[in-house]
Design a protein around this motif. Structure first.
Motif, PDB file in Angstrom:
ATOM      1  N   TYR A 120       0.846  -1.202   0.000  1.00 39.42           N
ATOM      2  CA  TYR A 120       0.000   0.000   0.000  1.00 39.42           C
ATOM      3  C   TYR A 120       0.880   1.250   0.000  1.00 39.42           C
ATOM      4  CZ  TYR A 120      -4.871  -1.520   0.826  1.00 39.42           C
ATOM      5  OH  TYR A 120      -6.151  -2.003   0.694  1.00 39.42           O
ATOM      6  N   ASP A 121       1.842   1.267   0.893  1.00 45.17           N
ATOM      7  CA  ASP A 121       2.707   2.435   1.066  1.00 45.17           C
ATOM      8  C   ASP A 121       3.487   2.737  -0.212  1.00 45.17           C
ATOM      9  OD1 ASP A 121       4.097   4.510   2.531  1.00 45.17           O
ATOM     10  OD2 ASP A 121       5.796   3.143   2.702  1.00 45.17           O
ATOM     11  N   PHE A 127       1.053   4.230  -3.017  1.00 44.56           N
ATOM     12  CA  PHE A 127       0.624   5.596  -2.750  1.00 44.56           C
ATOM     13  C   PHE A 127       1.799   6.571  -2.758  1.00 44.56           C
ATOM     14  CE2 PHE A 127      -3.056   3.354  -0.670  1.00 44.56           C
ATOM     15  CZ  PHE A 127      -3.968   3.741  -1.640  1.00 44.56           C
ATOM     16  N   THR A 128       2.986   6.087  -2.428  1.00 45.30           N
ATOM     17  CA  THR A 128       4.162   6.943  -2.489  1.00 45.30           C
ATOM     18  C   THR A 128       4.472   7.326  -3.929  1.00 45.30           C
ATOM     19  OG1 THR A 128       5.143   6.045  -0.467  1.00 45.30           O
ATOM     20  CG2 THR A 128       6.639   7.083  -2.034  1.00 45.30           C
ATOM     21  N   LEU A 176       2.407   7.445  -6.337  1.00 42.40           N
ATOM     22  CA  LEU A 176       1.325   8.316  -6.797  1.00 42.40           C
ATOM     23  C   LEU A 176       1.419   9.713  -6.177  1.00 42.40           C
ATOM     24  CD1 LEU A 176      -1.703   5.826  -6.672  1.00 42.40           C
ATOM     25  CD2 LEU A 176      -0.624   6.768  -8.732  1.00 42.40           C
ATOM     26  N   LEU A 230       0.824  10.579  -3.206  1.00 45.56           N
ATOM     27  CA  LEU A 230      -0.331  10.815  -2.350  1.00 45.56           C
ATOM     28  C   LEU A 230       0.104  10.757  -0.887  1.00 45.56           C
ATOM     29  CD1 LEU A 230      -3.345  11.350  -2.487  1.00 45.56           C
ATOM     30  CD2 LEU A 230      -3.743   8.894  -2.541  1.00 45.56           C
ATOM     31  N   GLU A 231       0.245  11.923  -0.276  1.00 44.07           N
ATOM     32  CA  GLU A 231       0.670  12.008   1.118  1.00 44.07           C
ATOM     33  C   GLU A 231      -0.537  12.114   2.046  1.00 44.07           C
ATOM     34  OE1 GLU A 231       3.696  14.857   1.865  1.00 44.07           O
ATOM     35  OE2 GLU A 231       4.748  14.505  -0.034  1.00 44.07           O
ATOM     36  N   VAL A 251      -2.001   9.584   3.561  1.00 39.93           N
ATOM     37  CA  VAL A 251      -2.838   8.374   3.539  1.00 39.93           C
ATOM     38  C   VAL A 251      -2.672   7.627   4.858  1.00 39.93           C
ATOM     39  CG1 VAL A 251      -3.060   6.083   2.503  1.00 39.93           C
ATOM     40  CG2 VAL A 251      -2.839   8.096   1.044  1.00 39.93           C
ATOM     41  N   ALA A 282       2.943   6.700   3.950  1.00 38.89           N
ATOM     42  CA  ALA A 282       1.671   6.376   4.583  1.00 38.89           C
ATOM     43  C   ALA A 282       1.818   6.306   6.103  1.00 38.89           C
ATOM     44  CB  ALA A 282       1.144   5.045   4.052  1.00 38.89           C
ATOM     45  N   ALA A 288      -8.239   8.248   2.676  1.00 37.66           N
ATOM     46  CA  ALA A 288      -7.607   9.294   1.875  1.00 37.66           C
ATOM     47  C   ALA A 288      -7.123  10.411   2.792  1.00 37.66           C
ATOM     48  CB  ALA A 288      -8.620   9.835   0.866  1.00 37.66           C
ATOM     49  N   PHE A 330      -7.367  -2.050  -3.909  1.00 36.46           N
ATOM     50  CA  PHE A 330      -7.257  -0.617  -4.148  1.00 36.46           C
ATOM     51  C   PHE A 330      -8.531  -0.137  -4.841  1.00 36.46           C
ATOM     52  CE2 PHE A 330      -2.936  -2.035  -3.789  1.00 36.46           C
ATOM     53  CZ  PHE A 330      -2.201  -0.966  -3.281  1.00 36.46           C
ATOM     54  N   ILE A 341      -9.428   6.559  -5.876  1.00 42.91           N
ATOM     55  CA  ILE A 341      -8.059   7.063  -5.955  1.00 42.91           C
ATOM     56  C   ILE A 341      -7.958   8.090  -7.078  1.00 42.91           C
ATOM     57  CG2 ILE A 341      -5.663   6.438  -6.481  1.00 42.91           C
ATOM     58  CD1 ILE A 341      -6.239   3.728  -5.116  1.00 42.91           C
TER      59      ILE A 341
END
Length: 452
Positions: free
Chosen positions: A167-168, A171-172, A174, A176-177, A179, A286, A310, A344, A349
């Motif tokens: 997961y981490d 999202f990293t 992407l 996306l902070e 999360v 994350a 999110a 996911f 997202i």
């Protein structure tokens, strides 16, 4: 006059730009799935009804789309039964198939059906659409993609640790902070139900508790009372509604609350290992948090359960979830096959990345250069150059018609094509940058270098 066409509520058309953005997310997921050793599979969009029904709890079963039998679907139904209001009995006779509700139960069916061909532990990922007869709202659709990663054939808690890391890592990349990966354990929920004297109502208890962030404490208590959970039990469970502190502090509080439950203590030890190991290994962006109200309505989880929130700056529900299911394949006859997996939420997202403006500009870049069309003779020379550019992986195209130059330019501008080749004279290409307005005459070799 023909009526204007439409699509069903809860479904969507996707433009080229939207598909490019979705593919960007999927490509990152696929890269990390494979980096972690997961292999791709696909299953049919619909399954036999008995494969799906009864696997998601009463609420989930109501959201499964049924498919009418082919031909005269009422042929096998006696006339007297058609006059009754027993829709459940009738449904079983007119519908033998249903659209898949998720990817996990079809995966369990796949494992059982292909068990002699699979090397266990088996790590699979699957990216396909699913369907739910839910009430459409922001971020909730009736047709949507799930992107799952599961491991079956191992009880090791290292799998849970890796899934948190997976997961981490996704999202990293992407960018996306903020999360939050929430974690809990169904054994802890079973232990809580045991110590408050509500073991016989575990599913009702967990389904209600899982709605805390949606309907609040009073709403959860009201639903529990309606399901037959006593006031005395609610008093014992009161500490859960304001359960704060670090993960370590929360685990210590749970140890006290569940001291008399062997099942609960087993869940605590599993949580302790996962959380402490993740903490020692570290996460990139994350956050990991223990949420004792996290239950997830699906009744097949038996160990760790996950839900991903999110960033708080975005008004969005969960963007991922999953958990451990020790005997999911047992419903299809294959016992002692433990599994754990995560999902996911692609559509959510996408909305989060869109709202936070996190899609790179290059994602929506399609054609890099368009050659203007000045007639057949120059069009042929253009196509020879385009063929060479394409061999160098440069996205190129020729405007198909010998139209007015102004119309061709406007076409390139509307499609956000950054370069046009205006003309070809003596082996020189007049290349114009649409954004800056600069233009220069270059050879084919120089054109390739410029566009690369």
């Amino acid at each position: 006059m023909a009526s204007k066409p439409s699509i069903p509520k809860g479904t969507r058309d996707f433009s080229p730009i939207e598909v490019s953005k979705r593919n960007y997310i999927i490509s990152i997921m696929r890269k990390h799935f494979e980096k972690y050793g997961f292999q791709p599979i696909e299953t049919p969009s619909f399954e036999n009804s008995d494969t799906l029904m009864g696997k998601y709890g009463e609420e989930g079963d109501r959201l499964i789309f049924k498919i009418l039998n082919s031909g005269d679907y009422l042929d096998k139904v006696p006339t007297e039964e058609l006059q009754t209001i027993n829709y459940k009995q009738l449904t079983g006779k007119i519908s033998e198939k249903a659209l898949r509700y998720d990817l996990t139960v079809p995966f369990a069916r796949y494992v059982v059906q292909h068990q002699n061909e699979i090397e266990f532990p088996f790590k699979r990922y699957q990216i396909q659409p699913v369907w739910r007869a839910d009430r459409p709202q922001k971020g909730r659709f009736r047709e949507f993609y799930q992107c799952d990663a599961d491991v079956v054939g191992s009880t090791s808690l290292w799998q849970e640790v890796e899934l948190v890391q997976l997961y981490d890592s996704v999202f990293t990349e992407l960018c996306l902070e903020g999360v939050t990966i929430k974690i809990n354990n169904r054994k802890i929920l079973s232990g809580i139900a045991e110590v408050i004297g509500a073991s016989d109502k575990l599913i009702d208890f967990t389904v209600a508790l899982d709605k805390l962030d949606k309907i609040g404490e009073d709403g959860v208590k009201k639903e529990m009372i309606e399901k037959g959970i006593s006031e005395v039990a609610l008093e014992k469970v009161q500490p859960l509604f304001n359960f704060t502190g670090t993960i370590s502090e929360k685990i210590d509080k749970l140890s006290i609350l569940l001291d008399s439950s062997e099942e609960g203590k087993k869940g605590i030890e599993e949580l302790r290992f996962i959380c402490e190991t993740v903490s020692k290994l570290g996460l990139l962006k994350a956050n990991l948090d223990l949420d004792v109200t996290l239950a997830r309505g699906l009744n097949y989880y038996t160990g760790a359960i996950f839900e991903v929130s999110a960033p708080k700056t975005v008004a969005m529900g969960s963007i991922g979830g999953g958990g451990r299911y020790d005997d999911l394949t047992g419903i299809f006859g294959l016992k002692n096959m433990s599994g754990v997996g995560i999902s996911f939420g692609l559509d959510r997202i996408y909305l989060v990345l869109e709202e936070l403006n996190l899609f790179p500009e290059t994602v929506t870049t399609s054609t890099k250069v368009m050659f203007l069309n000045f007639g057949e003779s120059q069009a042929f020379e253009a196509m020879k150059a385009i063929t060479e550019l394409r061999s160098k992986n440069i996205k190129s195209e020729l405007y198909p018609d010998n139209a007015k130059i102004d119309k061709q330019f406007k076409h390139a501008e509307r499609r956000n094509i950054p370069y046009v080749v205006k003309e070809i004279v003596d082996g020189k290409f007049t290349l114009k940058n649409i954004l800056s307005g600069n233009q220069t005459a270059v050879s084919l070799e120089e054109l390739i270098i410029e566009l690369q």
